[in-house]
Design an enzyme around this catalytic site. Structure first.
Site, short mmCIF file in Angstrom:
data_model
loop_
_atom_site.label_atom_id
_atom_site.label_comp_id
_atom_site.label_asym_id
_atom_site.label_seq_id
_atom_site.Cartn_x
_atom_site.Cartn_y
_atom_site.Cartn_z
N ARG A 121 -3.37 -11.69 -7.71
CA ARG A 121 -4.20 -10.62 -7.17
C ARG A 121 -3.99 -11.20 -5.71
NH1 ARG A 121 -7.06 -14.11 -5.33
NH2 ARG A 121 -8.22 -12.39 -3.95
N GLY A 122 -4.78 -10.29 -4.69
CA GLY A 122 -4.67 -10.55 -3.39
C GLY A 122 -3.29 -10.07 -2.75
N ALA A 123 -3.51 -9.44 -1.63
CA ALA A 123 -2.39 -8.30 -1.05
C ALA A 123 -1.13 -9.44 -1.08
CB ALA A 123 -2.81 -8.21 0.38
N ARG B 20 -1.06 -1.26 -8.93
CA ARG B 20 -2.20 -1.19 -8.00
C ARG B 20 -2.13 -0.49 -6.55
NH1 ARG B 20 -5.68 -6.58 -7.53
NH2 ARG B 20 -7.19 -5.09 -7.13
N GLN C 255 -14.27 -12.93 -7.04
CA GLN C 255 -13.18 -13.83 -6.29
C GLN C 255 -13.89 -14.86 -5.36
OE1 GLN C 255 -13.28 -10.43 -6.51
NE2 GLN C 255 -11.26 -9.47 -6.64
N ASP D 112 -6.44 -5.66 2.46
CA ASP D 112 -5.42 -5.25 1.61
C ASP D 112 -4.41 -4.26 2.06
OD1 ASP D 112 -6.17 -6.81 -1.18
OD2 ASP D 112 -7.85 -5.90 -0.03
N ASN E 219 -10.48 -3.15 2.62
CA ASN E 219 -10.51 -4.66 2.16
C ASN E 219 -11.71 -4.59 0.86
OD1 ASN E 219 -9.99 -7.48 2.12
ND2 ASN E 219 -12.02 -7.91 2.70
N LYS E 220 -11.86 -5.66 0.31
CA LYS E 220 -12.77 -5.58 -1.03
C LYS E 220 -13.84 -5.16 -0.88
CE LYS E 220 -11.50 -6.85 -4.10
NZ LYS E 220 -10.94 -5.93 -5.07
O1 MRU Z 1 -8.56 -6.86 -6.13
P1 MRU Z 1 -8.11 -8.19 -5.56
O2 MRU Z 1 -8.45 -9.55 -5.67
O3 MRU Z 1 -6.30 -8.33 -5.52
O4 MRU Z 1 -8.52 -7.83 -3.65
C1 MRU Z 1 -7.79 -8.66 -2.87
C2 MRU Z 1 -8.72 -9.44 -2.06
O5 MRU Z 1 -8.74 -10.54 -2.61
C3 MRU Z 1 -9.54 -9.04 -1.01
O6 MRU Z 1 -9.59 -7.79 -0.82
C4 MRU Z 1 -8.99 -9.70 0.00
O7 MRU Z 1 -10.03 -10.13 1.01
C5 MRU Z 1 -7.76 -9.19 1.01
S1 MRU Z 1 -6.74 -10.57 1.54
C6 MRU Z 1 -5.31 -10.46 0.32
#
Ligand code: MRU
Length: 368
Positions: free
Chosen positions: A54-56, A94, A207, A248, A258-259
């Site tokens: 996960r993570g962009a 996603r 996370q 993201d 973002n999250k």
């Molecule tokens: O749902 P995820 O864990 O894939 O979300 C991404 C993230 O971890 C956050 O939004 C993060 O702060 C972005 S940085 C890639």
């Protein structure tokens, strides 16, 4: 970055068989460290959708290797048709992270330059590796640019620890290496600047508690885990010098997805004059969407992620428990959008830039 003092990336080609990609299963961290092999496109789709990765940045790198797996699976005599279908399957996994479609499209464009199926497959492998290497390099550069913000605060505080709040995990586990929001922190630590990180636990997937806290521990960086709603209180009492989060998807006008919960942190930071920075490699920019609040697609995940929590029991076993009454309806919005006006600046691989259309386009004249 380090795991028990051994350097790792989050994704790599199997040393004995480059047709296999290996990843760390992030669903099990920090209590179990499991490496998983991905061979066919279905494996990659499950890994992305179910958040083994996960993570962009890491989603983008995984999509890069997935497209190589796809190239191997395509029928020689229907290559163009098959690769398109695999690309669509992958991009549906996603919706919010821009890096996913960015990597898939980069692979399609690269393979388009090959004359034979064999050549296209070779190009797909080289491109997957290039995407991963570039992600790591860009994150390192983000650290080199972003550390100036921390250094300046440290000087102002006469070397007292700089208190940085971060949300979710925009660390190396969210990328191929270094991370985006954490890269300036790691760089500061390397330079001997005293830092302390407030880690938002980041419900529902945790996370922050599971991944960011673990990363910082492995790197020996002082940190404190806080419940998601704590940030506003800390900011009101001068206990946060700087907020750095990841993203993201960021529009070329400076709006940041973002999250979930990031927007509330930005509001609190704005109200308390705490600088609020967002770190990102350029692969996360969306060069088409102008209004992030109305137009960035927000992923909604299964409500069970809110209703149940998994962790290590006192018996040393991983256990999942139900929190609310059975069958409580829950809505799991995974991301929110922070408008550009609440953002002090963006830390990119090219430098620090205002969250503003003109400034961003001036820094990236080649992209739009
Ligand atoms: O749902 P995820 O864990 O894939 O979300 C991404 C993230 O971890 C956050 O939004 C993060 O702060 C972005 S940085 C890639």
């Amino acid at each position: 970055m380090l795991i028990k003092s051994k350097p790792y990336r989050t994704i790599w080609s199997h040393p004995g068989d480059p047709t296999i990609t290996q990843i760390i299963d992030q669903r099990k961290l920090p209590h179990e460290f499991i490496i998983v092999d991905l061979a066919v496109v279905d494996d990659f789709c499950v890994a992305i959708k179910d958040m083994y990765v996960r993570g962009a940045g890491l989603i983008g790198a995984t999509a890069g290797f997935a497209m190589y797996a796809a190239a191997l699976q395509c029928r020689d005599d229907h290559f163009a048709e098959d690769i398109e279908q695999f690309a669509q399957l992958l991009t549906a996994t996603r919706p919010t992270a821009k890096n996913l479609t960015w990597a898939v499209n980069r692979q399609l464009a690269a393979m388009g330059t090959g004359n034979t199926v064999l050549e296209k497959r070779e190009i797909a492998f080289t491109t997957a590796t290039a995407i991963a290497d570039e992600d790591a390099r860009f994150c390192k550069q983000i650290g080199e640019h972003g550390v100036s913000l921390i250094r300046e605060i440290s000087q102002r505080k006469n070397g007292e620890p700089v208190n940085i709040l971060t949300h979710c995990n925009a660390g190396w586990l969210a990328f191929v290496d270094y991370g985006s929001a954490t890269a300036p922190i790691y760089q500061a630590n390397n330079e001997g600047i005293a830092v302390h990180v407030w880690v938002d636990e980041t419900r529902p997937w945790l996370q922050g508690a599971r991944l960011t806290a673990w990363e910082l521990k492995e790197e020996g960086i002082p940190h404190t885990l806080i419940a998601d709603n704590t940030g506003g209180h800390l900011m009101q009492h001068g206990m946060v010098d700087l907020v750095i989060v990841g993203t993201d998807r960021t529009t070329f006008t400076g709006d940041v997805a973002n999250k979930i919960g990031t927007y509330l942190k930005a509001l609190a930071a704005h109200d308390n004059n705490v600088p609020f920075y967002v770190a990102l490699p350029s692969s996360t920019f969306d060069w088409q969407i102008e209004d992030g609040v109305t137009d960035i697609p927000i992923e909604k995940r299964d409500g069970d992620e809110i209703n149940r929590v998994t962790g290590l029991s006192d018996r040393g076993e991983m256990e999942t428990v139900l929190i609310p009454p059975e069958n409580t309806p829950s809505a799991n919005y995974s991301f929110d959008v922070t408008p550009a006006r609440l953002i002090t600046g963006l830390i990119t691989e090219r430098g620090i830039v205002d969250a503003d259309r003109d400034a961003i386009l001036q820094m990236y004249p080649d992209k739009r």
